[in-house]
Enzyme design. Structure first.
Site, PDB file in Angstrom:
ATOM      1  N   ILE A 480      73.914 -55.943  20.307  1.00 38.46           N
ATOM      2  CA  ILE A 480      74.021 -57.365  19.962  1.00 38.46           C
ATOM      3  C   ILE A 480      75.451 -57.804  19.715  1.00 38.46           C
ATOM      4  O   ILE A 480      75.712 -58.995  19.564  1.00 38.46           O
ATOM      5  CB  ILE A 480      73.135 -57.744  18.751  1.00 38.46           C
ATOM      6  CG1 ILE A 480      73.311 -56.751  17.609  1.00 38.46           C
ATOM      7  CG2 ILE A 480      71.700 -57.899  19.152  1.00 38.46           C
ATOM      8  CD1 ILE A 480      72.549 -57.145  16.346  1.00 38.46           C
ATOM      9  N   GLY A 481      76.349 -56.875  19.654  1.00 32.24           N
ATOM     10  CA  GLY A 481      77.734 -57.298  19.439  1.00 32.24           C
ATOM     11  C   GLY A 481      78.688 -56.149  19.641  1.00 32.24           C
ATOM     12  O   GLY A 481      78.284 -54.985  19.660  1.00 32.24           O
ATOM     13  N   ARG A 482      79.930 -56.502  19.830  1.00 30.18           N
ATOM     14  CA  ARG A 482      80.956 -55.473  20.001  1.00 30.18           C
ATOM     15  C   ARG A 482      82.196 -55.890  19.253  1.00 30.18           C
ATOM     16  O   ARG A 482      82.542 -57.060  19.200  1.00 30.18           O
ATOM     17  CB  ARG A 482      81.343 -55.331  21.470  1.00 30.18           C
ATOM     18  CG  ARG A 482      80.262 -54.791  22.344  1.00 30.18           C
ATOM     19  CD  ARG A 482      80.801 -54.577  23.725  1.00 30.18           C
ATOM     20  NE  ARG A 482      81.687 -53.444  23.739  1.00 30.18           N
ATOM     21  CZ  ARG A 482      81.693 -52.545  24.714  1.00 30.18           C
ATOM     22  NH1 ARG A 482      80.888 -52.677  25.724  1.00 30.18           N
ATOM     23  NH2 ARG A 482      82.532 -51.539  24.674  1.00 30.18           N
ATOM     24  N   GLY A 483      82.855 -54.913  18.691  1.00 29.02           N
ATOM     25  CA  GLY A 483      84.162 -55.156  18.106  1.00 29.02           C
ATOM     26  C   GLY A 483      85.163 -54.328  18.888  1.00 29.02           C
ATOM     27  O   GLY A 483      84.843 -53.821  19.961  1.00 29.02           O
ATOM     28  N   GLY A 484      86.355 -54.183  18.341  1.00 24.29           N
ATOM     29  CA  GLY A 484      87.386 -53.427  19.035  1.00 24.29           C
ATOM     30  C   GLY A 484      86.924 -52.025  19.362  1.00 24.29           C
ATOM     31  O   GLY A 484      87.024 -51.564  20.500  1.00 24.29           O
ATOM     32  N   VAL A 488      77.441 -52.935  17.980  1.00 29.39           N
ATOM     33  CA  VAL A 488      76.377 -53.246  17.031  1.00 29.39           C
ATOM     34  C   VAL A 488      75.062 -53.327  17.809  1.00 29.39           C
ATOM     35  O   VAL A 488      74.982 -54.026  18.823  1.00 29.39           O
ATOM     36  CB  VAL A 488      76.657 -54.558  16.269  1.00 29.39           C
ATOM     37  CG1 VAL A 488      75.582 -54.814  15.237  1.00 29.39           C
ATOM     38  CG2 VAL A 488      78.019 -54.500  15.597  1.00 29.39           C
ATOM     39  N   LYS A 502      75.706 -50.531  13.153  1.00 31.92           N
ATOM     40  CA  LYS A 502      77.068 -50.631  13.691  1.00 31.92           C
ATOM     41  C   LYS A 502      77.610 -49.220  13.853  1.00 31.92           C
ATOM     42  O   LYS A 502      77.567 -48.411  12.924  1.00 31.92           O
ATOM     43  CB  LYS A 502      77.934 -51.446  12.723  1.00 31.92           C
ATOM     44  CG  LYS A 502      79.380 -51.568  13.171  1.00 31.92           C
ATOM     45  CD  LYS A 502      80.086 -52.629  12.337  1.00 31.92           C
ATOM     46  CE  LYS A 502      81.588 -52.551  12.487  1.00 31.92           C
ATOM     47  NZ  LYS A 502      82.292 -53.659  11.875  1.00 31.92           N
ATOM     48  N   ASP A 596      91.267 -63.234   7.483  1.00 30.89           N
ATOM     49  CA  ASP A 596      91.069 -63.383   8.938  1.00 30.89           C
ATOM     50  C   ASP A 596      89.686 -63.978   9.210  1.00 30.89           C
ATOM     51  O   ASP A 596      88.985 -63.575  10.136  1.00 30.89           O
ATOM     52  CB  ASP A 596      91.216 -62.004   9.606  1.00 30.89           C
ATOM     53  CG  ASP A 596      91.228 -62.109  11.124  1.00 30.89           C
ATOM     54  OD1 ASP A 596      91.624 -63.180  11.638  1.00 30.89           O
ATOM     55  OD2 ASP A 596      90.820 -61.135  11.793  1.00 30.89           O
TER      56      ASP A 596
HETATM   57  N1  LIG Z   1      74.330 -57.173  10.821  1.00 29.33           N
HETATM   58  C1  LIG Z   1      74.489 -57.794  11.982  1.00 29.33           C
HETATM   59  N2  LIG Z   1      73.488 -58.511  12.500  1.00 29.33           N
HETATM   60  C2  LIG Z   1      73.634 -59.164  13.676  1.00 29.33           C
HETATM   61  N3  LIG Z   1      74.750 -59.126  14.414  1.00 29.33           N
HETATM   62  C3  LIG Z   1      75.774 -58.417  13.950  1.00 29.33           C
HETATM   63  C4  LIG Z   1      75.711 -57.720  12.720  1.00 29.33           C
HETATM   64  N4  LIG Z   1      76.885 -57.112  12.529  1.00 29.33           N
HETATM   65  C5  LIG Z   1      77.654 -57.418  13.577  1.00 29.33           C
HETATM   66  N5  LIG Z   1      76.997 -58.208  14.436  1.00 29.33           N
HETATM   67  C6  LIG Z   1      77.473 -58.721  15.722  1.00 29.33           C
HETATM   68  O1  LIG Z   1      78.402 -57.812  16.272  1.00 29.33           O
HETATM   69  C7  LIG Z   1      79.673 -58.427  16.446  1.00 29.33           C
HETATM   70  C8  LIG Z   1      80.744 -57.421  16.208  1.00 29.33           C
HETATM   71  O2  LIG Z   1      80.688 -57.035  14.885  1.00 29.33           O
HETATM   72  P1  LIG Z   1      81.757 -56.094  14.265  1.00 29.33           P
HETATM   73  O3  LIG Z   1      81.603 -56.087  12.801  1.00 29.33           O
HETATM   74  O4  LIG Z   1      81.685 -54.788  14.961  1.00 29.33           O
HETATM   75  O5  LIG Z   1      83.043 -56.850  14.738  1.00 29.33           O
HETATM   76  P2  LIG Z   1      84.508 -56.500  14.447  1.00 29.33           P
HETATM   77  O6  LIG Z   1      84.692 -56.581  12.993  1.00 29.33           O
HETATM   78  O7  LIG Z   1      85.331 -57.366  15.320  1.00 29.33           O
HETATM   79  O8  LIG Z   1      84.570 -54.989  14.959  1.00 29.33           O
HETATM   80  P3  LIG Z   1      85.650 -53.904  14.618  1.00 29.33           P
HETATM   81  O9  LIG Z   1      85.562 -53.755  13.145  1.00 29.33           O
HETATM   82  O10 LIG Z   1      85.279 -52.643  15.309  1.00 29.33           O
HETATM   83  O11 LIG Z   1      86.914 -54.416  15.147  1.00 29.33           O
HETATM   84  C9  LIG Z   1      79.640 -59.580  15.470  1.00 29.33           C
HETATM   85  O12 LIG Z   1      80.487 -60.617  15.853  1.00 29.33           O
HETATM   86  C10 LIG Z   1      78.208 -60.024  15.530  1.00 29.33           C
HETATM   87  O13 LIG Z   1      77.990 -60.799  16.683  1.00 29.33           O
END
Ligand SMILES: Nc1ncnc2c1ncn2[C@@H]1O[C@H](COP(=O)(O)OP(=O)(O)OP(=O)(O)O)[C@@H](O)[C@H]1O
Length: 802
Positions: A480-484, A488, A502, A596
């Site tokens: 449902i999502g990706r970060g760096g 997720v 995550k 941020d």
């Molecule tokens: N508990 C959750 N429920 C639903 N969606 C989530 C949840 N946590 C994260 N997401 C989705 O995943 C995306 C990426 O979350 P994440 O926390 O990994 O982002 P990030 O902080 O940019 O990542 P990173 O910390 O690796 O750089 C979020 O923008 C959101 O769309």
């Protein structure tokens, strides 16, 4: 001499047969209640003599039933060290072979792993493998038994010697003198194994062939006769997977999974691929990682699963390799498999770093790592030497030998090798492309590399993948999502409850970054109790290589939500604003300034917004542009002026000048976006100009007039460049905008007087009643649909049906 002995024993057997012709069904309970493996073993041997399990199906199933009853009332864990119990395990495996050789193999594995001190157990299994033509596996089993210090060692050495010299029988009658206590039953084992060998000879080309045992061969077991008879019994090839996983034995599971994979090619057979994934999932669910990670077979299962994942998604395969390496550090092959995978993707430096780390971790055997490292440096695509390099590439297995693990195989695909045992693979048929659905695959996946031009089927059917966190299994529904460096997933637990997991890859992270992630999790964990607007963290698992966080699952993040809608309902906006303020106030109260904040940091859970991170972790820079675009990583649109002015910040993150007021500015930008559909500086595309505009007091932020005056006031007070003059979170929570008061309903769009006059004039000018009715209907439709009343349209439609 031997003949004489056999004759005597034959007489004895007849005597025993006479004395044991009563019905045994009742006595089994009595025997079992003795709780003595010796009694049970004697009883079962006596029972077996009453018929021929190879000829008599009923007799066989009665025996199996009795064995099962004994095992279920005498747990393996408690009695595995008992010699009689070990004999029962071995005999059960042998009897199982009458029904299904694959299951027999699994049962031999159970016996070996639980009764590893007895040489005869290993020899029985080795003989079984040998009889099936798996001589290398047979050798491996005996070598392992010697390493495990099974007794008597001489017997193992003799059996090994027999194998090396190409004998079909691993132990012979002369060995009796050498190991009197063990050999009597060994002879029985040898006899059964010989039978299997016969089977092997006659059925090598068919999986469902017939095999037979002969009553003409008689030998002794503990002084009694054991008769083995050759007869024609159909081999049942049905696998009983539940039985295998119920054995709780990684060895049995590995055997089962490898046999299952032999049924076809998971690269082309979607059904097999799904089935395999399902089985792997069940194995992981039954045998938790935490408990079995030190087990070699389990490590191989993890590695093979990661390799199979590569078929679907190389990116995910990598995550699985990381989990395998992190939990099974001690096995060199786990690290080599991951390094091999990286090589197949052209990531030679990554492969080198993996091997280097493995050496640092003292993974064994060290020699294997050295060989892999040497080959990598020499630019070889295959990290481990193969025995069968002469074979034509593309169709055969490569078999590896190492000191500890003689059964590491590499497939011989030009660029993609598997380190776990694999089956023969055929090139992908052209028809496989028909399975391909979903988005085009990224270039340079290992599959495309391996199969050159042939596109791979991408399996998008419901995934059977699972993640195990602290021993609990979760089934992945989707990403449902990706970060760096994170992904997720939406997952379900066994009770079908929805969660988000995550996964953060810490492989590339430096110590400081790892520390920052741990810090963030600690805070998230701690702040759970203070606000409902902070995402629930139920559990987490941290290793040096990755993090798993089990969280409550949001429907979608605010960024996606905003992108998908043109207008925002005023009440919804107000409610979300309150949620955001409460969440941010909570972290501020605990000394955390996010610095941020952006819409992607909030997710919608049950119609309210929750904060998902605190900005503590040093984000690992993403290397994919689309990820940046999606999650707004690095956007300037929410950045407060003081953060830009503070050029002393080397980390690029907020520094000393960033106060809670910085978060107020960011929140103001989010609310601005929810009001006007864009952030205050969004229309400035040049980044430098945008930075200047944010800090330049003469650049006036536009606040187009809106009916919600309190909202306008909030926006204006949040977007004040001087942080000292900017409104605080506490004040915002007290602001009239959030006080419950009925809002004036949005003004309905009334047609102007002149329009009304024109419409009425037009209506009056209509001649026939029907035209008037039609025009009135059309006007009503326009009103109901919320469209602006259009005079021209009305006049036109009054004369012609719309
Ligand atoms: N508990 C959750 N429920 C639903 N969606 C989530 C949840 N946590 C994260 N997401 C989705 O995943 C995306 C990426 O979350 P994440 O926390 O990994 O982002 P990030 O902080 O940019 O990542 P990173 O910390 O690796 O750089 C979020 O923008 C959101 O769309």
């Amino acid at each position: 001499m031997i003949k004489q002995q056999i004759a005597m024993l034959y007489q004895k057997l007849n005597k025993i047969k006479k004395s044991l012709n009563e019905d045994d069904t009742d006595s089994i309970n009595q025997v079992i209640s003795s709780n003595a493996p010796e009694t049970c073993w004697r009883y079962l041997m006596d029972l077996e003599r009453k018929g021929d399990p190879h000829l008599d199906r009923n007799h066989l199933s009665r025996l199996m039933d009795f064995y099962t009853r004994v095992f279920s009332s005498m747990p393996l864990g408690k009695h595995g060290q008992n010699e009689s119990y070990a004999r029962m395990l071995v005999r059960f495996a042998e009897l199982k072979a009458i029904q299904d050789v694959n299951e027999a193999e699994a049962n031999f594995n159970v016996a070996r792993s639980h009764s590893q001190d007895f040489a005869f157990v290993h020899i029985a299994h080795s003989q079984f493998e040998h009889s099936q033509g798996n001589t290398k596996r047979a050798i491996y089993i005996l070598q392992r038994a010697i390493e495990l210090d099974a007794k008597p060692k001489e017997l193992l050495e003799a059996a090994l010697q027999s194998l090396y010299s190409g004998k079909a029988q691993l132990v012979c009658a002369e060995d009796k003198e050498n190991a009197p206590g063990q050999l009597l039953s060994l002879i029985a084992i040898v006899m059964s194994a010989m039978v299997l060998f016969c089977f092997r000879q006659t059925s090598a080309s068919s999986t469902s062939s017939m095999f037979a045992l002969s009553s003409s061969k008689k030998t002794t077991v503990d002084g009694d006769f054991l008769s083995l008879k050759v007869s024609k019994i159909k081999v049942n090839t049905t696998y009983n997977f539940n039985q295998v996983i119920n054995s709780n034995s990684p060895e049995s599971c590995e055997t089962y999974l490898l046999n299952l994979e032999k049924r076809g090619n998971p690269h082309t057979d979607v059904g097999l691929f799904t089935k395999l994934k399902d089985c792997y999932s069940k194995v992981f669910s039954r045998l938790p990682l935490g408990k079995h990670s030190k087990n070699e077979s389990y490590a191989r299962i993890l590695v093979r699963y990661a390799e199979l994942k590569g078929i679907e998604d190389p990116d995910e395969a990598q995550d699985h390799f990381i989990v395998a390496r992190s939990n099974c550090k001690g096995f060199a092959f786990v690290h080599i498999a991951h390094a091999q995978f990286e090589v197949s993707q052209g990531k030679v430096n990554k492969a080198a770093s993996i091997l280097h780390k493995a050496q640092g971790l003292n993974a064994k055997p060290a020699e294997l790592l050295e060989v892999a490292m040497r080959n990598l440096k020499a630019g070889k695509k295959q990290l481990l030497p193969t025995e069968e390099e002469q074979r034509p590439p593309g169709t055969e297995l490569f078999l590896l030998h190492s000191k500890e693990d003689s059964f590491l195989h590499l497939s011989s695909f030009p660029s993609l090798s598997f380190v776990t045992p694999v089956v023969k693979r055929d090139p992908i048929p052209a028809s496989a492309t028909a399975h391909r659905v979903g988005p085009a695959q990224q270039p340079c996946t290992p599959l495309q590399v391996s199969y050159s031009q042939t596109p791979q089927p991408r399996i998008t059917a419901f995934s059977n993948d699972s993640i195990t966190i602290k021993g609990k299994q979760f089934f992945i529904l989707k990403m449902i999502g990706r970060g760096g460096s994170s992904k997720v997933y939406q997952v379900l637990d066994h009770k079908k409850q929805l969660f988000a997991v995550k996964f953060v890859n810490l492989e590339e992270a430096d110590a400081q970054t790892v520390e920052s992630y741990k810090n963030e999790i600690e805070h998230l964990n701690h702040l759970q109790q203070y606000s409902d607007q902070i995402i629930k963290l139920y559990d987490y698992e941290i290793t040096n290589s990755y993090i798993y966080m089990l969280m409550e699952c949001g429907n979608l993040d605010l960024n996606t939500w905003l992108r998908n809608r043109k207008t925002v309902n005023p009440l919804e906006r107000k409610f979300y604003w309150k949620n955001m303020l409460e969440a941010v106030q909570t972290i501020h109260k605990h000394g955390i300034v996010h610095s941020d904040l952006k819409p992607a940091n909030f997710v919608i859970v049950n119609a309210s917004l929750k904060l998902i991170d605190f900005g503590i972790a040093n984000r690992i820079q993403p290397d994919v542009t689309s990820i940046m675009k999606d999650s707004q990583v690095g956007t300037l649109n929410y950045m407060p002026p003081e953060a830009i002015k503070d050029t002393s910040s080397k980390s690029g993150k907020a520094s000393s000048k960033i106060s809670p007021k910085g978060d107020v500015w960011s929140l103001g930008c989010i609310l601005y976006c929810m009001t006007y559909g864009k952030t205050p500086f969004q229309s400035i595309t040049n980044q430098i100009t945008k930075l200047h505009a944010i800090i330049d007091p003469s650049h006036e932020i536009e606040f187009p007039d809106i009916s919600e005056k309190d909202l306008l006031d909030v926006l204006k007070r949040c977007l004040v460049r001087n942080p000292r003059e900017r409104i605080s979170i506490a004040e915002l929570l007290e602001h009239p905008y959030l006080q419950l008061q009925p809002q004036p309903p949005p003004e309905p769009e009334h047609p102007s007087d002149s329009n009304l006059r024109k419409i009425l004039t037009d209506l009056a000018a209509l001649q026939s009643p029907n035209s008037i009715i039609r025009a009135a209907n059309n006007l009503a439709k326009m009103c109901n649909s919320g469209r602006k009343l259009d005079v021209a349209e009305c006049a036109k439609s009054s004369s012609s049906q719309l």
